[in-house]
Design a protein around this motif. Structure first.
Motif, PDB file in Angstrom:
ATOM      1  N   ILE A  11       0.878  -1.170   0.000  1.00  0.00           N
ATOM      2  CA  ILE A  11       0.000   0.000   0.000  1.00  0.00           C
ATOM      3  C   ILE A  11       0.910   1.212   0.000  1.00  0.00           C
ATOM      4  O   ILE A  11       1.746   1.356   0.897  1.00  0.00           O
ATOM      5  CB  ILE A  11      -0.921   0.018   1.226  1.00  0.00           C
ATOM      6  CG1 ILE A  11      -1.930  -1.131   1.169  1.00  0.00           C
ATOM      7  CG2 ILE A  11      -1.658   1.353   1.321  1.00  0.00           C
ATOM      8  CD1 ILE A  11      -2.818  -1.231   2.390  1.00  0.00           C
TER       9      ILE A  11
ATOM     10  N   MET B 136       3.448  -0.843   4.111  1.00  0.00           N
ATOM     11  CA  MET B 136       2.563   0.323   4.055  1.00  0.00           C
ATOM     12  C   MET B 136       3.350   1.622   4.035  1.00  0.00           C
ATOM     13  O   MET B 136       4.215   1.856   4.872  1.00  0.00           O
ATOM     14  CB  MET B 136       1.605   0.346   5.249  1.00  0.00           C
ATOM     15  CG  MET B 136       0.450  -0.620   5.131  1.00  0.00           C
ATOM     16  SD  MET B 136      -0.873  -0.273   6.333  1.00  0.00           S
ATOM     17  CE  MET B 136      -1.539   1.282   5.672  1.00  0.00           C
TER      18      MET B 136
ATOM     19  N   ASP C  10      -0.566   6.693   1.342  1.00  0.00           N
ATOM     20  CA  ASP C  10      -1.363   6.425   0.141  1.00  0.00           C
ATOM     21  C   ASP C  10      -2.554   7.375   0.168  1.00  0.00           C
ATOM     22  O   ASP C  10      -3.516   7.168   0.907  1.00  0.00           O
ATOM     23  CB  ASP C  10      -1.827   4.974   0.126  1.00  0.00           C
ATOM     24  CG  ASP C  10      -2.541   4.590  -1.171  1.00  0.00           C
ATOM     25  OD1 ASP C  10      -2.961   5.515  -1.903  1.00  0.00           O
ATOM     26  OD2 ASP C  10      -2.690   3.390  -1.437  1.00  0.00           O
ATOM     27  N   ARG C  11      -2.478   8.424  -0.648  1.00  0.00           N
ATOM     28  CA  ARG C  11      -3.547   9.416  -0.667  1.00  0.00           C
ATOM     29  C   ARG C  11      -4.738   8.963  -1.501  1.00  0.00           C
ATOM     30  O   ARG C  11      -5.697   9.710  -1.684  1.00  0.00           O
ATOM     31  CB  ARG C  11      -2.986  10.753  -1.168  1.00  0.00           C
ATOM     32  CG  ARG C  11      -2.092  11.429  -0.132  1.00  0.00           C
ATOM     33  CD  ARG C  11      -1.250  12.525  -0.701  1.00  0.00           C
ATOM     34  NE  ARG C  11      -0.181  11.995  -1.537  1.00  0.00           N
ATOM     35  CZ  ARG C  11       0.809  12.728  -2.046  1.00  0.00           C
ATOM     36  NH1 ARG C  11       0.852  14.024  -1.784  1.00  0.00           N
ATOM     37  NH2 ARG C  11       1.734  12.179  -2.795  1.00  0.00           N
TER      38      ARG C  11
ATOM     39  N   ILE D 270      -6.069   5.817  -0.669  1.00  0.00           N
ATOM     40  CA  ILE D 270      -6.358   4.645   0.136  1.00  0.00           C
ATOM     41  C   ILE D 270      -7.829   4.244  -0.006  1.00  0.00           C
ATOM     42  O   ILE D 270      -8.706   5.089  -0.159  1.00  0.00           O
ATOM     43  CB  ILE D 270      -6.011   4.921   1.623  1.00  0.00           C
ATOM     44  CG1 ILE D 270      -5.966   3.631   2.432  1.00  0.00           C
ATOM     45  CG2 ILE D 270      -6.959   5.923   2.239  1.00  0.00           C
ATOM     46  CD1 ILE D 270      -4.783   2.778   2.162  1.00  0.00           C
ATOM     47  N   THR D 271      -8.093   2.941   0.011  1.00  0.00           N
ATOM     48  CA  THR D 271      -9.458   2.429  -0.039  1.00  0.00           C
ATOM     49  C   THR D 271      -9.646   1.375   1.043  1.00  0.00           C
ATOM     50  O   THR D 271      -8.675   0.808   1.556  1.00  0.00           O
ATOM     51  CB  THR D 271      -9.767   1.782  -1.408  1.00  0.00           C
ATOM     52  OG1 THR D 271      -8.949   0.612  -1.566  1.00  0.00           O
ATOM     53  CG2 THR D 271      -9.525   2.757  -2.550  1.00  0.00           C
TER      54      THR D 271
ATOM     55  N   LYS E  63      -8.029  -1.973   0.003  1.00  0.00           N
ATOM     56  CA  LYS E  63      -6.575  -2.073   0.210  1.00  0.00           C
ATOM     57  C   LYS E  63      -6.268  -2.430   1.664  1.00  0.00           C
ATOM     58  O   LYS E  63      -5.426  -3.293   1.936  1.00  0.00           O
ATOM     59  CB  LYS E  63      -5.884  -0.756  -0.147  1.00  0.00           C
ATOM     60  CG  LYS E  63      -5.849  -0.422  -1.627  1.00  0.00           C
ATOM     61  CD  LYS E  63      -5.144   0.910  -1.845  1.00  0.00           C
ATOM     62  CE  LYS E  63      -5.107   1.304  -3.306  1.00  0.00           C
ATOM     63  NZ  LYS E  63      -4.427   2.606  -3.513  1.00  0.00           N
ATOM     64  N   LEU E  64      -6.955  -1.769   2.584  1.00  0.00           N
ATOM     65  CA  LEU E  64      -6.739  -2.039   4.004  1.00  0.00           C
ATOM     66  C   LEU E  64      -7.189  -3.456   4.366  1.00  0.00           C
ATOM     67  O   LEU E  64      -6.510  -4.161   5.116  1.00  0.00           O
ATOM     68  CB  LEU E  64      -7.500  -1.020   4.851  1.00  0.00           C
ATOM     69  CG  LEU E  64      -7.033   0.437   4.737  1.00  0.00           C
ATOM     70  CD1 LEU E  64      -8.035   1.375   5.398  1.00  0.00           C
ATOM     71  CD2 LEU E  64      -5.651   0.617   5.353  1.00  0.00           C
TER      72      LEU E  64
ATOM     73  N   ASN F 174       1.204   8.638   7.357  1.00  0.00           N
ATOM     74  CA  ASN F 174       1.177   7.189   7.191  1.00  0.00           C
ATOM     75  C   ASN F 174       0.943   6.450   8.503  1.00  0.00           C
ATOM     76  O   ASN F 174       0.331   5.376   8.517  1.00  0.00           O
ATOM     77  CB  ASN F 174       2.488   6.709   6.559  1.00  0.00           C
ATOM     78  CG  ASN F 174       2.474   5.220   6.300  1.00  0.00           C
ATOM     79  OD1 ASN F 174       1.586   4.697   5.650  1.00  0.00           O
ATOM     80  ND2 ASN F 174       3.462   4.516   6.827  1.00  0.00           N
TER      81      ASN F 174
ATOM     82  N   LEU G 189      -2.705   5.887   8.950  1.00  0.00           N
ATOM     83  CA  LEU G 189      -3.228   4.818   8.098  1.00  0.00           C
ATOM     84  C   LEU G 189      -2.781   3.453   8.602  1.00  0.00           C
ATOM     85  O   LEU G 189      -3.564   2.501   8.649  1.00  0.00           O
ATOM     86  CB  LEU G 189      -2.758   5.018   6.659  1.00  0.00           C
ATOM     87  CG  LEU G 189      -3.093   6.355   5.994  1.00  0.00           C
ATOM     88  CD1 LEU G 189      -2.576   6.374   4.561  1.00  0.00           C
ATOM     89  CD2 LEU G 189      -4.581   6.613   6.026  1.00  0.00           C
ATOM     90  N   THR G 190      -1.521   3.361   8.998  1.00  0.00           N
ATOM     91  CA  THR G 190      -0.972   2.100   9.492  1.00  0.00           C
ATOM     92  C   THR G 190      -1.722   1.611  10.722  1.00  0.00           C
ATOM     93  O   THR G 190      -1.915   0.406  10.914  1.00  0.00           O
ATOM     94  CB  THR G 190       0.520   2.266   9.830  1.00  0.00           C
ATOM     95  OG1 THR G 190       1.241   2.633   8.640  1.00  0.00           O
ATOM     96  CG2 THR G 190       1.118   0.991  10.385  1.00  0.00           C
TER      97      THR G 190
END
Length: 258
Positions: free
Chosen positions: A92, A118, A121-122, A124-125, A128-129, A161, A164-165
Motif C-alpha cells: 500500500i 505500508m 497512500d492518498r 487509500i481504499t 486495500k486495508l 502514514n 493509516l498504518t
C-alpha cells in the motif's frame, strides 16, 4: 557550537511546507555547498522517488541532487532485501515506494506475500486495508515506512502514514516494524551512506517525535527548527532536549570545517 562535518536534513517542515519553501532553507543549503559540507536530505515521505524529491527542491531554488535524497521507501526496500532478497510484498503506497522496492528486486504481489508494506497512500481504499489485514493474518510480516501521525502541508497538518498504518495494526493486533524516523533503521543506513562518524553529524528537523528523537536515539546531535510541527513550548517539559533549538534556519550559522 561544534563545526559539524556532515548534516542530515529533514524536508517537510524544515525545507518546505507542502509546495511552499520555508524562509532560510535555500540559503542554508547554499552555505553547506559553499563549505563543501556533505549532507543528505532524509525524509519519512515515502510517496516520491529521489529524482522527484530533488526536482521539487530544485524548483524551489534549493540545490539538491538525487544522490543526496534518502527516503523511508529506500530504507524500507534495503531492509527487506537484507532480510531476504527473494521476498514478495503486498504494498500500500505511492510511486516512490513501488520504485524503491523494484530497485531492490522485491517482487510486488497481490496474494501470498512475505511482507505487507505500508507507505502513505492518498488514494487509500477500504479494500486495500482489508487485503493488507488478510495477508498479515495469513502470515505476512508487517512493515510500515514510518509512524508519522500527521504531516505539515500548506493547508495545515493532515493525516500521515502512521494514522493509516494504525488501522491495520488495530484490526490485526500486529504492530509493524517501522523503518523511518525516529527508528534506528533509517538512521543507521543514512549514517553509513554519509560515511562520517556520527559524532561529527548534525540532524536537522522540525518534528521532535521523528527528527529529534531519531538523532537522540542514534547518538547524533540535533538542531530543531520551529517551522513545522514542534515548538519550544510543546517540548519544554520533555526529559530529552535537542542539542540546539532555533526559530528558523536563518538563525543557524554554518562554519567551515578545518
Amino acid at each position: 557550537m561544534k563545526n559539524y562535518k556532515a548534516y542530515l536534513i529533514d524536508l517537510d517542515g524544515t525545507m518546505y511546507r507542502g509546495n511552499e519553501r520555508i524562509a532560510g532553507a535555500a540559503e542554508f543549503i547554499d552555505e553547506l555547498n559553499r563549505f563543501s559540507i556533505p549532507h543528505l536530505f532524509i525524509t519519512n515521505n515515502s510517496s516520491s522517488n529521489p529524482e522527484e524529491v530533488a526536482s521539487k527542491l530544485t524548483d524551489m531554488q534549493i540545490k539538491a541532487e538525487k544522490e543526496q535524497i534518502f527516503t523511508s521507501s529506500m530504507a524500507t526496500a534495503r531492509y527487506i532485501h537484507t532480510k531476504n532478497p527473494d521476498s514478495k510484498a503486498y504494498v500500500i503506497g505511492e510511486q516512490g515506494l513501488f520504485d524503491a522496492l523494484a530497485k531492490e528486486n522485491i517482487e510486488i504481489v497481490t496474494h501470498s506475500a512475505d511482507y505487507v508494506v505500508m507507505g502513505i497512500d492518498r488514494f487509500i481504499t477500504y479494500e486495500k486495508l482489508a487485503e493488507a489485514c488478510l495477508q498479515i493474518r495469513n502470515g505476512a510480516s508487517f512493515i510500515s515506512t514510518n509512524k508519522d501521525k500527521a504531516i505539515p502541508t500548506e493547508r495545515g497538518l493532515v493525516p500521515g502514514n502512521g494514522a493509516l498504518t494504525s488501522v491495520v495494526a488495530v484490526s490485526t493486533g500486529v504492530e509493524p516494524v517501522y523503518i523511518g524516523k525516529p527508528e534506528p533503521i533509517i538512521m543507521e543506513q543514512a549514517i553509513q551512506k554519509l560515511g562520517v562518524p556520527k559524532e561529527e553529524i548534525l540532524m536537522v528537523g522540525d518534528n521532535y517525535q521523528t527528527d529529534i528523537l531519531a538523532g537522540l536515539r542514534a547518538n547524533v546531535d540535533t538542531l530543531m527548527v520551529e517551522t513545522g510541527v514542534s515548538s519550544y513550548v510543546s517540548i519544554k517539559e520533555n526529559h530529552q532536549q535537542p542539542t540546539y533549538l532555533v526559530g528558523s534556519l536563518e538563525e543557524w550559522k554554518i562554519h567551515k570545517v578545518l
